[in-house]
Design a protein around this motif. Structure first.
Motif, PDB file in Angstrom:
ATOM      1  N   HIS A 221      13.193 -26.049  48.092  1.00 11.23           N
ATOM      2  CA  HIS A 221      14.240 -26.320  49.074  1.00 11.23           C
ATOM      3  C   HIS A 221      14.457 -25.106  49.990  1.00 11.23           C
ATOM      4  CE1 HIS A 221      17.766 -28.178  50.804  1.00 11.23           C
ATOM      5  NE2 HIS A 221      18.467 -27.077  50.536  1.00 11.23           N
ATOM      6  N   SER A 222      14.436 -23.908  49.420  1.00 14.56           N
ATOM      7  CA  SER A 222      14.594 -22.692  50.219  1.00 14.56           C
ATOM      8  C   SER A 222      13.472 -22.549  51.240  1.00 14.56           C
ATOM      9  CB  SER A 222      14.619 -21.458  49.314  1.00 14.56           C
ATOM     10  OG  SER A 222      15.742 -21.455  48.495  1.00 14.56           O
ATOM     11  N   ILE A 223      12.282 -22.922  50.833  1.00 14.27           N
ATOM     12  CA  ILE A 223      11.134 -22.850  51.749  1.00 14.27           C
ATOM     13  C   ILE A 223      11.276 -23.892  52.853  1.00 14.27           C
ATOM     14  CG2 ILE A 223       8.637 -23.161  51.926  1.00 14.27           C
ATOM     15  CD1 ILE A 223       8.513 -22.132  48.994  1.00 14.27           C
ATOM     16  N   GLU A 224      11.641 -25.122  52.475  1.00 17.47           N
ATOM     17  CA  GLU A 224      11.755 -26.209  53.444  1.00 17.47           C
ATOM     18  C   GLU A 224      12.855 -25.959  54.466  1.00 17.47           C
ATOM     19  OE1 GLU A 224      12.289 -29.600  50.975  1.00 17.47           O
ATOM     20  OE2 GLU A 224      10.145 -29.774  50.514  1.00 17.47           O
ATOM     21  N   THR A 225      13.954 -25.346  54.049  1.00 19.84           N
ATOM     22  CA  THR A 225      15.056 -25.090  54.977  1.00 19.84           C
ATOM     23  C   THR A 225      14.839 -23.841  55.816  1.00 19.84           C
ATOM     24  OG1 THR A 225      16.289 -23.922  53.247  1.00 19.84           O
ATOM     25  CG2 THR A 225      16.764 -26.268  53.551  1.00 19.84           C
ATOM     26  N   GLY A 226      13.821 -23.066  55.501  1.00 22.82           N
ATOM     27  CA  GLY A 226      13.504 -21.886  56.299  1.00 22.82           C
ATOM     28  C   GLY A 226      14.181 -20.615  55.838  1.00 22.82           C
ATOM     29  N   HIS A 227      14.784 -20.625  54.669  1.00 22.71           N
ATOM     30  CA  HIS A 227      15.418 -19.410  54.160  1.00 22.71           C
ATOM     31  C   HIS A 227      14.375 -18.379  53.733  1.00 22.71           C
ATOM     32  CE1 HIS A 227      18.876 -21.990  54.269  1.00 22.71           C
ATOM     33  NE2 HIS A 227      19.662 -20.995  53.909  1.00 22.71           N
ATOM     34  N   ILE A 228      13.228 -18.864  53.276  1.00 17.22           N
ATOM     35  CA  ILE A 228      12.120 -17.986  52.922  1.00 17.22           C
ATOM     36  C   ILE A 228      10.951 -18.376  53.811  1.00 17.22           C
ATOM     37  CG2 ILE A 228      10.569 -17.214  51.115  1.00 17.22           C
ATOM     38  CD1 ILE A 228      12.606 -18.108  49.081  1.00 17.22           C
ATOM     39  N   LYS A 229      10.459 -17.419  54.590  1.00 21.12           N
ATOM     40  CA  LYS A 229       9.387 -17.725  55.537  1.00 21.12           C
ATOM     41  C   LYS A 229       8.106 -16.948  55.247  1.00 21.12           C
ATOM     42  CE  LYS A 229      12.621 -18.781  59.217  1.00 21.12           C
ATOM     43  NZ  LYS A 229      13.090 -18.477  60.551  1.00 21.12           N
ATOM     44  N   VAL A 230       8.213 -15.820  54.593  1.00 26.88           N
ATOM     45  CA  VAL A 230       7.066 -14.954  54.353  1.00 26.88           C
ATOM     46  C   VAL A 230       6.383 -15.366  53.046  1.00 26.88           C
ATOM     47  CG1 VAL A 230       6.350 -12.553  54.046  1.00 26.88           C
ATOM     48  CG2 VAL A 230       8.283 -13.091  55.536  1.00 26.88           C
ATOM     49  N   ALA A 231       5.060 -15.533  53.120  1.00 23.02           N
ATOM     50  CA  ALA A 231       4.303 -15.989  51.952  1.00 23.02           C
ATOM     51  C   ALA A 231       4.407 -15.004  50.796  1.00 23.02           C
ATOM     52  CB  ALA A 231       2.847 -16.207  52.334  1.00 23.02           C
ATOM     53  N   ALA A 232       4.472 -13.722  51.085  1.00 28.19           N
ATOM     54  CA  ALA A 232       4.573 -12.720  50.021  1.00 28.19           C
ATOM     55  C   ALA A 232       5.875 -12.880  49.237  1.00 28.19           C
ATOM     56  CB  ALA A 232       4.478 -11.320  50.606  1.00 28.19           C
ATOM     57  N   LYS A 233       6.951 -13.223  49.918  1.00 26.52           N
ATOM     58  CA  LYS A 233       8.238 -13.425  49.253  1.00 26.52           C
ATOM     59  C   LYS A 233       8.195 -14.674  48.362  1.00 26.52           C
ATOM     60  CE  LYS A 233      10.787 -10.097  50.803  1.00 26.52           C
ATOM     61  NZ  LYS A 233      11.437  -9.119  49.934  1.00 26.52           N
ATOM     62  N   VAL A 234       7.523 -15.697  48.842  1.00 29.92           N
ATOM     63  CA  VAL A 234       7.385 -16.917  48.047  1.00 29.92           C
ATOM     64  C   VAL A 234       6.584 -16.622  46.777  1.00 29.92           C
ATOM     65  CG1 VAL A 234       6.449 -19.252  48.003  1.00 29.92           C
ATOM     66  CG2 VAL A 234       7.565 -18.407  50.069  1.00 29.92           C
ATOM     67  N   MET A 235       5.494 -15.877  46.922  1.00 28.21           N
ATOM     68  CA  MET A 235       4.684 -15.522  45.767  1.00 28.21           C
ATOM     69  C   MET A 235       5.474 -14.654  44.785  1.00 28.21           C
ATOM     70  SD  MET A 235       1.962 -17.186  46.099  1.00 28.21           S
ATOM     71  CE  MET A 235       1.074 -16.495  44.727  1.00 28.21           C
ATOM     72  N   GLU A 236       6.325 -13.788  45.314  1.00 30.00           N
ATOM     73  CA  GLU A 236       7.171 -12.953  44.467  1.00 30.00           C
ATOM     74  C   GLU A 236       8.134 -13.811  43.651  1.00 30.00           C
ATOM     75  OE1 GLU A 236      10.663  -9.647  45.120  1.00 30.00           O
ATOM     76  OE2 GLU A 236       9.044  -9.737  46.589  1.00 30.00           O
ATOM     77  N   ARG A 237       8.742 -14.801  44.304  1.00 30.53           N
ATOM     78  CA  ARG A 237       9.668 -15.705  43.605  1.00 30.53           C
ATOM     79  C   ARG A 237       8.937 -16.536  42.553  1.00 30.53           C
ATOM     80  NH1 ARG A 237      14.279 -17.704  46.855  1.00 30.53           N
ATOM     81  NH2 ARG A 237      14.541 -19.160  45.136  1.00 30.53           N
ATOM     82  N   ILE A 238       7.730 -16.971  42.881  1.00 29.29           N
ATOM     83  CA  ILE A 238       6.928 -17.718  41.909  1.00 29.29           C
ATOM     84  C   ILE A 238       6.616 -16.834  40.709  1.00 29.29           C
ATOM     85  CG2 ILE A 238       4.670 -18.781  41.495  1.00 29.29           C
ATOM     86  CD1 ILE A 238       4.814 -19.861  44.371  1.00 29.29           C
ATOM     87  N   GLY A 239       6.271 -15.589  40.968  1.00 35.22           N
ATOM     88  CA  GLY A 239       5.991 -14.646  39.888  1.00 35.22           C
ATOM     89  C   GLY A 239       7.193 -14.418  38.997  1.00 35.22           C
ATOM     90  N   ARG A 240       8.357 -14.324  39.595  1.00 32.58           N
ATOM     91  CA  ARG A 240       9.584 -14.155  38.804  1.00 32.58           C
ATOM     92  C   ARG A 240       9.843 -15.364  37.922  1.00 32.58           C
ATOM     93  NH1 ARG A 240      13.688 -11.804  43.343  1.00 32.58           N
ATOM     94  NH2 ARG A 240      12.680  -9.783  43.617  1.00 32.58           N
ATOM     95  N   LEU A 241       9.619 -16.557  38.476  1.00 38.77           N
ATOM     96  CA  LEU A 241       9.820 -17.769  37.683  1.00 38.77           C
ATOM     97  C   LEU A 241       8.823 -17.843  36.533  1.00 38.77           C
ATOM     98  CD1 LEU A 241      10.556 -20.430  40.436  1.00 38.77           C
ATOM     99  CD2 LEU A 241      12.160 -19.427  38.810  1.00 38.77           C
ATOM    100  N   LYS A 242       7.580 -17.449  36.793  1.00 34.45           N
ATOM    101  CA  LYS A 242       6.574 -17.458  35.736  1.00 34.45           C
ATOM    102  C   LYS A 242       6.931 -16.467  34.638  1.00 34.45           C
ATOM    103  CE  LYS A 242       2.481 -19.059  38.162  1.00 34.45           C
ATOM    104  NZ  LYS A 242       1.104 -18.710  38.562  1.00 34.45           N
ATOM    105  N   GLU A 243       7.493 -15.342  35.031  1.00 35.78           N
ATOM    106  CA  GLU A 243       7.894 -14.343  34.045  1.00 35.78           C
ATOM    107  C   GLU A 243       9.094 -14.821  33.234  1.00 35.78           C
ATOM    108  OE1 GLU A 243       9.671  -9.864  34.154  1.00 35.78           O
ATOM    109  OE2 GLU A 243       8.071 -10.339  35.557  1.00 35.78           O
ATOM    110  N   LYS A 244      10.028 -15.460  33.896  1.00 36.01           N
ATOM    111  CA  LYS A 244      11.243 -15.933  33.236  1.00 36.01           C
ATOM    112  C   LYS A 244      10.948 -17.078  32.270  1.00 36.01           C
ATOM    113  CE  LYS A 244      15.893 -17.594  34.322  1.00 36.01           C
ATOM    114  NZ  LYS A 244      16.822 -17.937  35.413  1.00 36.01           N
ATOM    115  N   TYR A 245      10.057 -17.972  32.666  1.00 34.90           N
ATOM    116  CA  TYR A 245       9.717 -19.140  31.863  1.00 34.90           C
ATOM    117  C   TYR A 245       8.255 -19.045  31.431  1.00 34.90           C
ATOM    118  CZ  TYR A 245      13.970 -20.940  34.023  1.00 34.90           C
ATOM    119  OH  TYR A 245      15.258 -21.105  34.465  1.00 34.90           O
ATOM    120  N   LYS A 246       7.946 -18.087  30.594  1.00 37.72           N
ATOM    121  CA  LYS A 246       6.560 -17.790  30.234  1.00 37.72           C
ATOM    122  C   LYS A 246       5.818 -18.961  29.606  1.00 37.72           C
ATOM    123  CE  LYS A 246       7.135 -12.896  29.815  1.00 37.72           C
ATOM    124  NZ  LYS A 246       7.144 -11.719  28.990  1.00 37.72           N
ATOM    125  N   GLY A 247       6.440 -19.698  28.748  1.00 34.22           N
ATOM    126  CA  GLY A 247       5.752 -20.779  28.056  1.00 34.22           C
ATOM    127  C   GLY A 247       5.390 -21.952  28.944  1.00 34.22           C
TER     128      GLY A 247
END
Length: 72
Positions: free
Chosen positions: A32-58
């Motif tokens: 939703h953040s990506i679709e609404t334009g709150h996050i526009k830079v691909a590096a920031k999106v990848m960072e958020r994905i990495g955080r989610l992967k770290e938080k929910y490892k399994g």
């Protein structure tokens, strides 16, 4: 996992399903953040994905998360 009690097994399954639901909600929030334009830079999106992967490892093994870039 060795569980001798059915009540304990039910509790463990409920905890896992709750955690998975939270993971899916967080992924939807990111989308939703990506679709609404709150996050526009691909590096920031990848960072958020990495955080989610770290938080929910399994659950990162169960889901394939891809970033598809558009021209705009």
């Amino acid at each position: 996992m060795l569980v001798l009690s059915t009540h304990r097994a039910d509790k463990e399954n409920a905890m896992l399903s709750t955690r998975e639901e939270r993971f899916l909600v967080d992924i939807e929030k990111l989308q939703h953040s990506i679709e609404t334009g709150h996050i526009k830079v691909a590096a920031k999106v990848m960072e958020r994905i990495g955080r989610l992967k770290e938080k929910y490892k399994g659950f990162q093994k169960l889901y394939d998360i891809q970033l598809i870039l558009s021209d705009d």
